[in-house]
Design a protein around this motif. Structure first.
Motif, PDB file in Angstrom:
ATOM      1  N   LYS A 480      47.599  17.006  51.569  1.00  9.64           N
ATOM      2  CA  LYS A 480      48.594  16.058  51.058  1.00  9.64           C
ATOM      3  C   LYS A 480      49.161  16.528  49.713  1.00  9.64           C
ATOM      4  O   LYS A 480      49.212  15.787  48.717  1.00  9.64           O
ATOM      5  N   THR A 481      49.580  17.770  49.698  1.00 13.66           N
ATOM      6  CA  THR A 481      50.182  18.349  48.498  1.00 13.66           C
ATOM      7  C   THR A 481      51.319  19.267  48.941  1.00 13.66           C
ATOM      8  O   THR A 481      51.774  19.186  50.084  1.00 13.66           O
ATOM      9  N   ASN A 482      51.802  20.138  48.056  1.00 13.13           N
ATOM     10  CA  ASN A 482      52.889  21.036  48.442  1.00 13.13           C
ATOM     11  C   ASN A 482      52.408  22.480  48.537  1.00 13.13           C
ATOM     12  O   ASN A 482      51.313  22.818  48.080  1.00 13.13           O
ATOM     13  N   ARG A 483      53.252  23.304  49.117  1.00 13.70           N
ATOM     14  CA  ARG A 483      52.870  24.687  49.402  1.00 13.70           C
ATOM     15  C   ARG A 483      52.534  25.466  48.139  1.00 13.70           C
ATOM     16  O   ARG A 483      51.618  26.298  48.130  1.00 13.70           O
ATOM     17  N   ASN A 484      53.255  25.217  47.049  1.00 13.24           N
ATOM     18  CA  ASN A 484      53.033  25.976  45.822  1.00 13.24           C
ATOM     19  C   ASN A 484      51.641  25.727  45.241  1.00 13.24           C
ATOM     20  O   ASN A 484      51.007  26.643  44.707  1.00 13.24           O
ATOM     21  N   VAL A 485      51.157  24.488  45.366  1.00 15.60           N
ATOM     22  CA  VAL A 485      49.803  24.170  44.861  1.00 15.60           C
ATOM     23  C   VAL A 485      48.772  24.999  45.637  1.00 15.60           C
ATOM     24  O   VAL A 485      47.848  25.582  45.048  1.00 15.60           O
ATOM     25  N   ILE A 486      48.932  25.047  46.968  1.00 20.67           N
ATOM     26  CA  ILE A 486      48.019  25.843  47.805  1.00 20.67           C
ATOM     27  C   ILE A 486      48.090  27.313  47.411  1.00 20.67           C
ATOM     28  O   ILE A 486      47.060  27.998  47.280  1.00 20.67           O
ATOM     29  N   TYR A 487      49.317  27.793  47.199  1.00 16.47           N
ATOM     30  CA  TYR A 487      49.515  29.193  46.814  1.00 16.47           C
ATOM     31  C   TYR A 487      48.787  29.498  45.501  1.00 16.47           C
ATOM     32  O   TYR A 487      48.127  30.543  45.381  1.00 16.47           O
ATOM     33  N   GLN A 488      48.862  28.590  44.533  1.00 18.85           N
ATOM     34  CA  GLN A 488      48.207  28.813  43.232  1.00 18.85           C
ATOM     35  C   GLN A 488      46.680  28.818  43.375  1.00 18.85           C
ATOM     36  O   GLN A 488      45.996  29.633  42.750  1.00 18.85           O
ATOM     37  N   TYR A 489      46.156  27.930  44.196  1.00 17.90           N
ATOM     38  CA  TYR A 489      44.703  27.923  44.449  1.00 17.90           C
ATOM     39  C   TYR A 489      44.252  29.266  45.040  1.00 17.90           C
ATOM     40  O   TYR A 489      43.240  29.837  44.629  1.00 17.90           O
ATOM     41  N   LEU A 490      45.012  29.742  46.021  1.00 14.61           N
ATOM     42  CA  LEU A 490      44.658  31.001  46.679  1.00 14.61           C
ATOM     43  C   LEU A 490      44.715  32.173  45.691  1.00 14.61           C
ATOM     44  O   LEU A 490      43.846  33.048  45.692  1.00 14.61           O
ATOM     45  N   LEU A 493      41.636  31.965  43.305  1.00 14.96           N
ATOM     46  CA  LEU A 493      40.409  32.401  43.981  1.00 14.96           C
ATOM     47  C   LEU A 493      40.411  33.916  44.196  1.00 14.96           C
ATOM     48  O   LEU A 493      39.373  34.573  44.104  1.00 14.96           O
ATOM     49  N   SER A 494      41.595  34.466  44.452  1.00 20.82           N
ATOM     50  CA  SER A 494      41.709  35.910  44.637  1.00 20.82           C
ATOM     51  C   SER A 494      41.461  36.641  43.323  1.00 20.82           C
ATOM     52  O   SER A 494      40.745  37.650  43.285  1.00 20.82           O
ATOM     53  N   ASN A 495      42.014  36.121  42.233  1.00 23.34           N
ATOM     54  CA  ASN A 495      41.806  36.731  40.910  1.00 23.34           C
ATOM     55  C   ASN A 495      40.355  36.632  40.462  1.00 23.34           C
ATOM     56  O   ASN A 495      39.873  37.470  39.698  1.00 23.34           O
ATOM     57  N   SER A 496      39.648  35.610  40.968  1.00 25.67           N
ATOM     58  CA  SER A 496      38.228  35.437  40.629  1.00 25.67           C
ATOM     59  C   SER A 496      37.316  36.256  41.540  1.00 25.67           C
ATOM     60  O   SER A 496      36.093  36.154  41.458  1.00 25.67           O
ATOM     61  N   LYS A 497      37.926  37.066  42.449  1.00 24.24           N
ATOM     62  CA  LYS A 497      37.189  37.929  43.379  1.00 24.24           C
ATOM     63  C   LYS A 497      36.314  37.145  44.367  1.00 24.24           C
ATOM     64  O   LYS A 497      35.323  37.647  44.884  1.00 24.24           O
ATOM     65  N   ILE A 498      36.715  35.886  44.626  1.00 27.13           N
ATOM     66  CA  ILE A 498      36.020  35.079  45.634  1.00 27.13           C
ATOM     67  C   ILE A 498      36.605  35.368  47.017  1.00 27.13           C
ATOM     68  O   ILE A 498      35.884  35.446  48.004  1.00 27.13           O
ATOM     69  N   ILE A 499      37.904  35.506  47.053  1.00 20.23           N
ATOM     70  CA  ILE A 499      38.586  35.847  48.304  1.00 20.23           C
ATOM     71  C   ILE A 499      39.525  37.018  48.051  1.00 20.23           C
ATOM     72  O   ILE A 499      39.864  37.324  46.900  1.00 20.23           O
TER      73      ILE A 499
END
Length: 646
Positions: A480-490, A493-499
């Protein structure tokens, strides 16, 4: 011993039929499929020549499922590769694919899964074979079959030669006992022999289905008003159809004009997004639209049985290309039609394509040097590197004509220095870099990511073992949010070397298969250049001959081109129908033949003298003589005298 072999044969047949019904829902095979499967299961190298729509994929998928291990499938068609992997997965069959659009990390994980993951199919592009990462892993795979699609690409005499296909022979010493199944829809006799030689077949083994399609009727219509001729065909056939054109712009123009005529039409080309292509394709398959207007990007992997007509508005370069595209009509074995709409402008355009398709060698070298500079590649560097490629930006930057650039790159590709892919739609992908325990610890310390990580794990499987395709838009709806919020989460997490997060992109790719060379050391073999040009011109002339001929059966021209002998007129094409309408019977042809043999036995005689001496109906005599010339029974010598050839 005979009884034992017979029992084993019955047992094998039972097994392959069981697999066919379980996964494909069929109770029996199409003609030739069972012969090919049995040949492969007997361990024989096999070349299968099956026209478009003959069900080639089943011939390697079924035997691969019979035996333990994984089937290696080599294909240059990335879109088809993706479709087949997805179709296998939907059937519950585990399949993987590697193409040039994947990152090294994705390739690494995919290869590990092919070695240890109990998968049944690994699809790869041909350029992958010579890479170290692949060669080191493939030796550890339990390969049960090597299947090569579009096998004509291995032959320099084929209409779509690709140097990367020559790498396939490197696999033979690694798997000397594993059979090779080479598959192609179109190949002349020279190409058939060359394929088997290049793949080091233990012994020649060709299984071939006749190119004759009894239910497909070929027409050439000479017209200056192609649009009217097109609407006439659509209204006459009243069925589902495909219209092929040579440019993306034309697909839109024609489809819009058809729509204004009240015809349900849409357009399709490789420049559309993956979602748009799938949407349009599905609407056409479901008969929500009647006609799809497309470039040659449309058709690979499309299996719509009830296509009643295929129209070519532009002249293809080769009869192979034409036969393959026309063959998408009538796969349900009911009557269907292949129309080529043609006029003198098409011939002139085709002649101009010769110089466009074969830029001079200095121009080809300049394009190569400019491309290397475009990517800031030093001499001696670049081997194995993959770059996104923007043809328009590159051409504009260096002030080249786009078609000259495209064809120069294709020629450099044929020399083996680089490869250029078509435009790819690569979806977003995610792979977890940490194990579950470390992920749990991260969630405890970073509660702001906890809900999002749980959403990912709930939504997709295999995130720890392989790259999973994700949809940011769908995730946004779930959260229940927008695409940009999801993009920022991803991204975080990528910058944190989790994904490892790979966002979607759509672009052609350039792969440097060799290090950059200085322009003077770049070898464009003049012999190969001239030979390829000669072969191209010869094929183009055959295509023009097919379009221009008014006396040879269309079906016979095609069958003879592909090496079939003892052909007979089909009785259905425009030439055969015209012959019937003009009331030229076989008896009349035979009578002229007999009179002509007697005349030529007595004296040398010119064409005009022959026409005067043979019968009262000069028009009919001219048509019969032309028919005899077209069918190579007689020829005209340098003095305009007729010579009997038989």
């Amino acid at each position: 011993m005979f009884e034992s072999k017979k029992f084993e044969s019955v047992k094998a047949l039972s097994r392959i039929l069981e697999i066919l019904e379980k996964y494909w829902g069929y109770k029996s095979f199409r003609p030739l499929q069972e012969d090919i499967i049995n040949s492969v299961l007997e361990g024989k190298d096999t070349l299968a020549l099956m026209p478009t729509g003959g069900g080639k994929s089943i011939t390697f998928q079924v035997p691969a499922l019979v035996n333990d291990g994984i089937c290696l499938v080599i294909t240059p068609l990335i879109a088809l590769m993706k479709d087949q992997v997805e179709n296998l997965k939907q059937k519950g069959i585990r399949a993987l694919a590697i193409n040039s659009g994947l990152s090294r990390a994705e390739i690494d994980i995919t290869l590990e899964n092919a070695v240890f993951g109990n998968f049944k199919f690994l699809y790869i592009s041909p350029e992958r074979i010579e890479t170290d990462i692949f060669l080191k892993r493939v030796e550890r795979m339990n390969i049960n079959l090597i299947a090569i699609d579009e096998a004509h690409c291995i032959s320099q005499w084929g209409y779509d030669f690709r140097p990367s296909y020559l790498n396939i022979a490197q696999l033979r010493p690694l798997f000397p006992e594993i059979p090779i199944l080479a598959l192609t829809a179109t190949a002349t006799k020279d190409v058939v022999d060359d394929i088997q030689d290049k793949l080091n077949f233990k012994q020649k083994n060709l299984l071939q289905k006749s190119f004759k399609r009894d239910n497909l009727v070929y027409y050439v219509r000479k017209t200056e008003d192609k649009f009217k001729a097109t609407t006439d065909v659509i209204n006459w056939t009243k069925g589902s159809g495909i219209i092929y054109v040579r440019s993306r712009k034309k697909t839109q123009e024609i489809s819009k004009t058809l729509q204004r005529q009240g015809i349900k039409a849409d357009f399709y080309h490789a420049g559309l997004s993956s979602e748009d292509r799938t949407y349009k394709q599905d609407r056409w398959k479901e008969n929500k639209i009647q006609v799809i207007v497309a470039t040659n990007a449309f058709g690979m992997g499309i299996d719509k049985p009830d296509v009643r007509f295929v129209i070519h508005l532009d002249l293809p370069d080769t009869l192979e290309e034409y036969f393959q595209e026309a063959g998408r009509a009538g796969r349900d074995e009911k009557k269907a039609f292949a129309f080529l709409l043609y006029n003198n402008v098409d011939k002139a355009n085709a002649e101009r394509r010769i110089s466009t398709n074969f830029p001079d060698i200095p121009t080809i070298k300049r394009v190569y040097t400019a491309l290397c500079n475009y990517y800031k590649l030093a001499i001696g560097a670049g081997k194995g590197i993959v770059y996104d490629f923007n043809l328009i930006d590159f051409s504009t930057t260096y002030q080249f004509n786009k078609l000259i650039v495209y064809n120069s790159l294709k020629f450099i590709e044929k020399e083996g220095y680089l490869e250029v892919t078509d435009e790819l739609q690569n979806p977003s992908k995610v792979h977890f870099l940490v194990n579950r325990d470390d992920l749990y610890k991260f969630q405890l310390k970073n509660s702001q990511f906890d809900s999002f990580i749980k959403l990912l794990l709930r939504s997709y499987t295999g995130l720890f073992s392989e790259y999973a395709i994700i949809d940011e838009e769908w995730l946004a709806k779930q959260a229940k949010t927008n695409r940009n919020v999801i993009y920022q989460y991803l991204l975080k997490l990528s910058n944190s070397k989790i994904i490892n997060y790979i966002p979607q992109k759509k672009t052609p790719l350039v792969i440097f298969t060799e290090e950059r060379l200085d322009e003077k050391n770049l070898v464009i073999s003049k012999d190969n250049y001239e030979k390829r040009k000669e072969r191209y011109v010869w094929r183009l002339r055959q295509m023009i001959h097919y379009a221009n001929s008014e006396f040879e059966c269309r079906n016979e021209i095609l069958l003879q081109y592909f090496g079939e002998k003892d052909t007979k007129p089909c009785g259905e094409c425009d030439v055969c129908r015209a012959k019937k309408e003009q009331t030229i019977t076989d008896d009349e042809i035979k009578l002229v033949e007999e009179k002509l043999k007697l005349l030529l036995a007595e004296q040398d005689i010119t064409t005009n003298q022959t026409i005067d001496k043979l019968g009262k109906d000069k028009k009919k005599t001219i048509r019969i003589i032309q028919w005899l010339i077209d069918n190579k029974k007689i020829e005209v010598d340098s003095n305009d005298c007729l010579v009997w050839k038989e």
